[in-house]
Design an enzyme around this catalytic site. Structure first.
Site, PDB file in Angstrom:
ATOM      1  N   GLY A   1      45.562  42.450  94.069  1.00 13.89           N
ATOM      2  CA  GLY A   1      45.439  40.702  92.986  1.00 13.89           C
ATOM      3  C   GLY A   1      47.007  40.152  92.949  1.00 13.89           C
ATOM      4  O   GLY A   1      47.754  40.653  93.074  1.00 13.89           O
TER       5      GLY A   1
ATOM      6  N   GLN B   1      53.330  34.968  89.593  1.00 14.57           N
ATOM      7  CA  GLN B   1      53.728  35.940  89.959  1.00 14.57           C
ATOM      8  C   GLN B   1      55.058  36.341  91.122  1.00 14.57           C
ATOM      9  O   GLN B   1      56.272  36.395  91.546  1.00 14.57           O
ATOM     10  CB  GLN B   1      52.938  37.296  90.112  1.00 14.57           C
ATOM     11  CG  GLN B   1      52.162  38.187  89.293  1.00 14.57           C
ATOM     12  CD  GLN B   1      50.909  38.985  89.362  1.00 14.57           C
ATOM     13  OE1 GLN B   1      50.283  39.191  89.717  1.00 14.57           O
ATOM     14  NE2 GLN B   1      51.563  40.443  88.796  1.00 14.57           N
TER      15      GLN B   1
ATOM     16  N   CYS C   1      49.607  46.462  87.447  1.00 15.15           N
ATOM     17  CA  CYS C   1      50.185  44.882  87.415  1.00 15.15           C
ATOM     18  C   CYS C   1      51.763  45.105  88.495  1.00 15.15           C
ATOM     19  O   CYS C   1      52.350  45.845  88.283  1.00 15.15           O
ATOM     20  CB  CYS C   1      50.875  43.988  86.650  1.00 15.15           C
ATOM     21  SG  CYS C   1      51.305  42.386  86.906  1.00 15.15           S
ATOM     22  N   LEU C   2      51.547  43.913  89.819  1.00 15.71           N
ATOM     23  CA  LEU C   2      52.563  44.570  90.352  1.00 15.71           C
ATOM     24  C   LEU C   2      53.509  43.651  89.916  1.00 15.71           C
ATOM     25  O   LEU C   2      55.428  44.575  90.288  1.00 15.71           O
ATOM     26  CB  LEU C   2      52.532  43.516  91.703  1.00 15.71           C
ATOM     27  CG  LEU C   2      51.401  43.979  92.473  1.00 15.71           C
ATOM     28  CD1 LEU C   2      51.247  43.479  94.042  1.00 15.71           C
ATOM     29  CD2 LEU C   2      51.713  45.688  93.469  1.00 15.71           C
TER      30      LEU C   2
ATOM     31  N   HIS D   1      42.455  39.187  85.171  1.00 13.68           N
ATOM     32  CA  HIS D   1      43.425  40.475  85.154  1.00 13.68           C
ATOM     33  C   HIS D   1      44.079  38.905  85.197  1.00 13.68           C
ATOM     34  O   HIS D   1      45.492  38.809  85.083  1.00 13.68           O
ATOM     35  CB  HIS D   1      43.680  41.477  85.502  1.00 13.68           C
ATOM     36  CG  HIS D   1      45.141  42.077  86.046  1.00 13.68           C
ATOM     37  ND1 HIS D   1      45.406  43.143  85.578  1.00 13.68           N
ATOM     38  CD2 HIS D   1      46.085  40.982  86.620  1.00 13.68           C
ATOM     39  CE1 HIS D   1      46.703  43.028  85.692  1.00 13.68           C
ATOM     40  NE2 HIS D   1      47.449  42.285  86.643  1.00 13.68           N
ATOM     41  N   GLU D   2      43.794  38.757  86.937  1.00 16.07           N
ATOM     42  CA  GLU D   2      44.619  37.420  87.306  1.00 16.07           C
ATOM     43  C   GLU D   2      44.368  36.066  86.591  1.00 16.07           C
ATOM     44  O   GLU D   2      45.232  35.440  86.620  1.00 16.07           O
ATOM     45  CB  GLU D   2      44.018  37.335  89.207  1.00 16.07           C
ATOM     46  CG  GLU D   2      44.450  38.525  89.351  1.00 16.07           C
ATOM     47  CD  GLU D   2      45.676  39.046  89.936  1.00 16.07           C
ATOM     48  OE1 GLU D   2      46.714  37.762  89.358  1.00 16.07           O
ATOM     49  OE2 GLU D   2      46.045  40.075  89.945  1.00 16.07           O
TER      50      GLU D   2
ATOM     51  N   HIS E   1      46.999  35.441  84.150  1.00 17.90           N
ATOM     52  CA  HIS E   1      48.178  35.243  84.262  1.00 17.90           C
ATOM     53  C   HIS E   1      48.771  34.383  84.387  1.00 17.90           C
ATOM     54  O   HIS E   1      49.650  33.838  84.497  1.00 17.90           O
ATOM     55  CB  HIS E   1      48.430  36.262  86.184  1.00 17.90           C
ATOM     56  CG  HIS E   1      49.300  36.991  86.499  1.00 17.90           C
ATOM     57  ND1 HIS E   1      50.146  37.653  85.949  1.00 17.90           N
ATOM     58  CD2 HIS E   1      48.365  38.681  86.820  1.00 17.90           C
ATOM     59  CE1 HIS E   1      50.235  39.230  85.895  1.00 17.90           C
ATOM     60  NE2 HIS E   1      49.479  39.279  87.026  1.00 17.90           N
TER      61      HIS E   1
HETATM   62 NI    NI Z   1      49.307  41.493  87.424  1.00 14.36          NI
END
Ligand code: NI
Length: 171
Positions: free
Chosen positions: A46, A51, A94-95, A136-137, A140
């Site tokens: 995701g 990001q 998380c990236l 989670h997204e 963000h």
């Molecule tokens: Ni993330």
């Protein structure tokens, strides 16, 4: 398509509240393509536009397993309409916080509304990995990171670690 740089903690832009998308333009579709390319390359399941430094409420996702075909999902202006009282723990990563994983407690089930890439209003009810990933997204898009949901002790520790690494890289 272009591979974009993923912002890493403690980049302040990760704390921005993203703006809603007003119209689905060719530029927006290009952004989504870039997000998929960047997400698959990472690799991750995701990604939120912030990001890669774009403060728009856009999320890409693909929860297919490695041996399965791609299953691209796009959520524009995703919003949680309802979440279950029942909560559960799932390990998240998380990236933007590479190689850090921690269990997070969230509602088990959520109902989410969003626009698809044709600008059509959609609504889904999600459980399991999809529910976790959506929450989670969506976090963000509101400048919230999954480490905000863990203990202060652990959050402080990982924040310090990444701040140090960023400082070293800047030297
Ligand atoms: Ni993330």
């Amino acid at each position: 398509m272009a591979l974009r740089e993923i912002l890493i903690l403690p980049d302040k832009r990760l704390r921005l509240v993203s703006e809603p998308v007003k119209t689905i333009t060719a530029d927006l579709k290009k952004l989504v393509e870039d997000m998929f390319e960047t997400m698959y390359d990472a690799p991750g399941i995701g990604l939120a536009a912030i990001q890669i430094g774009v403060a728009k409420r856009v999320v890409t996702m693909d929860l297919a397993k490695k041996d399965e075909d791609q299953e691209r999902r796009v959520f524009i202006n995703p919003e949680i309409l309802w979440s279950s009282e029942e909560r559960s723990l799932h390990e998240e990563g998380c990236l933007s916080i590479p190689e850090f994983y921690e269990e997070v407690e969230r509602p088990v089930k959520v109902r989410v509304k969003f626009l698809d890439l044709d600008g059509k209003a959609q609504e889904i009810e999600a459980t399991g990995l999809l529910a976790t990933c959506l929450q989670h997204e969506i976090d963000h898009t509101n400048g919230v990171l999954f480490i905000d949901h863990i203990s202060k002790l652990k959050r402080d520790r990982i924040t310090k670690k990444f701040a140090k690494a960023a400082k070293r890289a800047a030297e």
